[in-house]
Design a protein around this motif. Sequence first.
Motif, PDB file in Angstrom:
ATOM      1  N   ILE A 106      -4.293   0.417   7.964  1.00 37.19           N
ATOM      2  CA  ILE A 106      -5.068   0.611   6.629  1.00 37.19           C
ATOM      3  C   ILE A 106      -6.403   0.123   6.925  1.00 37.19           C
ATOM      4  O   ILE A 106      -6.752  -0.794   7.902  1.00 37.19           O
ATOM      5  N   CYS A 144       0.512  -1.599   7.163  1.00 32.97           N
ATOM      6  CA  CYS A 144       0.075  -2.386   5.968  1.00 32.97           C
ATOM      7  C   CYS A 144      -0.412  -3.687   6.214  1.00 32.97           C
ATOM      8  O   CYS A 144      -0.913  -4.348   5.513  1.00 32.97           O
ATOM      9  N   GLN A 196      -8.511  -5.486  -0.386  1.00 36.23           N
ATOM     10  CA  GLN A 196      -7.811  -5.472  -1.598  1.00 36.23           C
ATOM     11  C   GLN A 196      -6.450  -6.019  -1.683  1.00 36.23           C
ATOM     12  O   GLN A 196      -6.180  -6.752  -2.483  1.00 36.23           O
ATOM     13  N   LYS A 231     -11.281  -1.862   3.824  1.00 37.96           N
ATOM     14  CA  LYS A 231     -11.644  -1.828   2.225  1.00 37.96           C
ATOM     15  C   LYS A 231     -10.085  -2.202   1.719  1.00 37.96           C
ATOM     16  O   LYS A 231      -9.820  -3.248   0.727  1.00 37.96           O
ATOM     17  N   LEU A 232      -9.056  -1.647   2.291  1.00 32.68           N
ATOM     18  CA  LEU A 232      -7.790  -1.753   1.657  1.00 32.68           C
ATOM     19  C   LEU A 232      -7.360  -3.100   2.171  1.00 32.68           C
ATOM     20  O   LEU A 232      -6.451  -3.917   1.318  1.00 32.68           O
ATOM     21  N   ILE A 287      -1.403  -0.979  -4.033  1.00 35.07           N
ATOM     22  CA  ILE A 287      -2.693  -0.138  -3.877  1.00 35.07           C
ATOM     23  C   ILE A 287      -2.626   1.173  -3.143  1.00 35.07           C
ATOM     24  O   ILE A 287      -1.900   1.267  -2.139  1.00 35.07           O
ATOM     25  N   VAL A 340       0.825  -1.221  -0.031  1.00 38.99           N
ATOM     26  CA  VAL A 340       0.070   0.158   0.076  1.00 38.99           C
ATOM     27  C   VAL A 340       0.750   1.241   0.078  1.00 38.99           C
ATOM     28  O   VAL A 340       1.821   1.413   0.694  1.00 38.99           O
ATOM     29  N   ASP A 357      -3.515   4.440  -0.996  1.00 39.79           N
ATOM     30  CA  ASP A 357      -4.288   5.125   0.085  1.00 39.79           C
ATOM     31  C   ASP A 357      -4.062   6.481   0.111  1.00 39.79           C
ATOM     32  O   ASP A 357      -3.099   7.029   0.074  1.00 39.79           O
TER      33      ASP A 357
END
Length: 478
Positions: free
Chosen positions: A278, A309, A285, A281-282, A247, A223, A249
């Motif tokens: 995080i 993370c 993912q 949602k993250l 990903i 992330v 953020d």
Amino acid sequence: MKHVLVIGVFNVLHPGHIRMLRFARECGDHLTVAVQSNKTSPQTIHVDEKLRLDGVLSNIYVDKAFITEKSVEELVQSLKPNILVKGREYENRENPEEILLQEYGGELLFDSGKASFSSLDLLEKEFQADAGYHIKLPYKYMERHGIDSSQLDSYLNKVSELKIAVIGDLIMDEYIICDPLGMSQEDPTIVVTPIDQQLFIGGAGIVAAHAAGLGARVNLISVTGNDQMHDQAVEILTQADVNINLINDEHRPTTLKQRYRSKGKTLLRVSHLHQSDINQKLQDQLIEQLEKIIGDIDLLVFSDFNYGCLPDAVIKKMTEMAKNHQIYIVADSQSSSQIGDVSRYKDISLLTPTEREARIALYDHNSGLVVLAEKLRQKSNVKNILLKLGEEGVLIHAGNNKSSEEPFLTDRISALNNSPKDVSGAGDSMLITSAMILCIGGSIWDAALFGSVAAALQIGRLGNKPLKLQELQVAVKI
């Protein structure tokens, strides 16, 4: 009166410059130095023109100095020096100003000093890699565990077959090389001026880059922020041949660690980061990214710096996924402060904490190293532990499935590089190299040897640079 002219950039007034200025002054009665402005040659100028001018004026051989945007020919025409002095490196080049000098009886002389380096050489020397000449292999350790060169050769030939996923905190490391100006007159503060800077990939990023450099096929999942450091990371990782799954953020920056250095020493470290977990949602993912590739990897590497993370739920889910696919799992969880618990990585094949990280996880500041390692092994139910001891090397602590009377086996490898240049990044190189050796069938003793060699190579240079297979081959003298 015989006037002498010298023209140059003078990023850092090094001994080569001083010898040239002394030579120039001895050639005449008055020495004038023209310092090229910032606009003249931006590719080679790393220090502001005013600071460069101050440096030149501070030299005892210089009578006059000024900043100029004029060319050498224009300066010769306007000042008409009796002698123009240039560096020896210009002697065999075309020097068009020589014709102008000859028109009025001037001379072009070349510095007779023996210094053969430039300011840029001094700046870049910090970043030059040590070729591993200071590495001393632990031959007695190798004898104890029956390790010979033919085994090492076969292992290194196999690592390129691996498919690896690295998951964790991506970090950008910026090294800012400074020139010390002295002590502030207002307060007891050291004053420096930046001369040069260089960016390196760090954290999970360098772990992935090391693996790719050793020939493996690597996926990085992490992330980052939506910022310039993210773009820089993508560029470096692409060059390192790492498959990138980053990903964004929007609420956190890409972690950036800045190190201000002068004369080979770090003066100050500044970290730009968020340490909160995080959001859900993250997290989902991240798990989805691993699900896409889980059926096509051999090794899962957690590179955890406790910057948010890898929350516990993500670690647990990913570990379950990997176990269901019979994938080898290793982890390193670094604690820069009291934050972090390496023991949250459970039922895996390898854990590589520092002594301090192990003590924080166990709330144990009294036990000896072997007892400490065994307590951590039991708490985490991990097969093997490499307990990193800094300049004292590494303690290898392995479960012994062959004997109920001796439930674990222990040995130690001393630090293999007696001339470290930059110790940051040693743990990352040890983690991935030892994990790869274990994953292809090597013993923990083989893995610890290769991990120690990799760490020794890494600390022999400034900044995180991806390991190369050839470096390891040379270091173990195959």
